[in-house]
Write a protein that holds these residues in place. Sequence first.
Motif, PDB file in Angstrom:
ATOM      1  N   LEU A  82     -17.644 -29.671 -21.261  1.00 28.83           N
ATOM      2  CA  LEU A  82     -18.115 -30.067 -19.854  1.00 28.83           C
ATOM      3  C   LEU A  82     -18.675 -31.210 -20.032  1.00 28.83           C
ATOM      4  O   LEU A  82     -18.650 -31.547 -21.320  1.00 28.83           O
ATOM      5  N   ASP A  83     -18.843 -31.394 -18.967  1.00 32.61           N
ATOM      6  CA  ASP A  83     -18.614 -33.216 -19.060  1.00 32.61           C
ATOM      7  C   ASP A  83     -20.451 -33.089 -19.548  1.00 32.61           C
ATOM      8  O   ASP A  83     -21.228 -32.750 -19.077  1.00 32.61           O
ATOM      9  N   PRO A  84     -21.178 -34.367 -20.429  1.00 29.26           N
ATOM     10  CA  PRO A  84     -22.750 -34.282 -21.138  1.00 29.26           C
ATOM     11  C   PRO A  84     -23.104 -34.388 -19.449  1.00 29.26           C
ATOM     12  O   PRO A  84     -24.636 -33.889 -19.856  1.00 29.26           O
ATOM     13  N   THR A  85     -22.973 -35.033 -18.750  1.00 27.87           N
ATOM     14  CA  THR A  85     -23.700 -35.085 -17.843  1.00 27.87           C
ATOM     15  C   THR A  85     -23.932 -33.722 -16.684  1.00 27.87           C
ATOM     16  O   THR A  85     -24.970 -33.290 -16.529  1.00 27.87           O
ATOM     17  N   LEU A  86     -23.030 -33.056 -16.928  1.00 27.88           N
ATOM     18  CA  LEU A  86     -22.532 -31.518 -16.400  1.00 27.88           C
ATOM     19  C   LEU A  86     -23.464 -30.767 -17.127  1.00 27.88           C
ATOM     20  O   LEU A  86     -24.808 -29.834 -16.548  1.00 27.88           O
ATOM     21  N   ALA A  87     -23.498 -31.046 -18.685  1.00 23.20           N
ATOM     22  CA  ALA A  87     -24.345 -29.842 -19.420  1.00 23.20           C
ATOM     23  C   ALA A  87     -26.334 -30.424 -19.416  1.00 23.20           C
ATOM     24  O   ALA A  87     -26.601 -29.966 -19.534  1.00 23.20           O
ATOM     25  N   GLN A  88     -26.108 -31.608 -19.211  1.00 20.24           N
ATOM     26  CA  GLN A  88     -27.914 -32.533 -18.604  1.00 20.24           C
ATOM     27  C   GLN A  88     -28.305 -31.762 -17.741  1.00 20.24           C
ATOM     28  O   GLN A  88     -29.036 -31.340 -17.599  1.00 20.24           O
ATOM     29  N   ILE A  89     -27.509 -31.669 -17.110  1.00 25.11           N
ATOM     30  CA  ILE A  89     -27.985 -30.983 -15.548  1.00 25.11           C
ATOM     31  C   ILE A  89     -28.058 -29.518 -15.566  1.00 25.11           C
ATOM     32  O   ILE A  89     -29.080 -28.867 -14.805  1.00 25.11           O
ATOM     33  N   SER A  90     -27.505 -28.690 -16.085  1.00 26.11           N
ATOM     34  CA  SER A  90     -27.663 -26.452 -16.559  1.00 26.11           C
ATOM     35  C   SER A  90     -28.364 -27.329 -17.273  1.00 26.11           C
ATOM     36  O   SER A  90     -29.703 -26.085 -17.246  1.00 26.11           O
ATOM     37  N   ALA A  91     -29.075 -27.900 -18.515  1.00 23.66           N
ATOM     38  CA  ALA A  91     -30.314 -27.769 -19.555  1.00 23.66           C
ATOM     39  C   ALA A  91     -31.650 -27.814 -18.859  1.00 23.66           C
ATOM     40  O   ALA A  91     -32.034 -27.049 -18.964  1.00 23.66           O
ATOM     41  N   LYS A  92     -31.219 -29.156 -17.423  1.00 22.46           N
ATOM     42  CA  LYS A  92     -32.892 -29.064 -17.149  1.00 22.46           C
ATOM     43  C   LYS A  92     -33.219 -28.463 -16.157  1.00 22.46           C
ATOM     44  O   LYS A  92     -34.376 -27.980 -15.657  1.00 22.46           O
TER      45      LYS A  92
END
Length: 162
Positions: A92-102
Amino acid sequence: MRKLVECAIDENGAIARLQRGDRGRRARSVTMNLAESPLSWLRARGLVDARQFEAGERLRADYETAQLGARVTMRWEATPVARGRRAADAPLDPTLAQISAKRRFDDAVTAAGPGLSDILWRVICAGEALPLAEKTLGWPVRSGKLVLGLALDRLAAHYQLP
């Protein structure tokens, strides 16, 4: 990692770091590990059960993955470029992981409710000690433990923990 510091306990139960000249006084004191989170400190003393601790750790993990904390400096690492056959199988792309975690963090805080989310954020995410969180929120002394327990129970129900 252990970073031990000697702290004094006043008559209200508040904890403050001892200064060099204060060591000779006869005051109640405790040795604290500054590298330990307040939630794990409460768990080690039996004030938070395993279900509540797991819920709090999930919230903290989402908070840190979403990188919601304040940044001190600019991020200098380059964004990796995936090439070749394995590019489609990349994690998973780090940006997508951040969005998902947010999103998970926001859902969990919303599930806790407006009165309980304050103590969750202060103790679990910001790492404040309970007496400091109580004082900042204007609550009576020793009420934070009860409210934090209620907030962690609601959080555990949101995460559907057994």
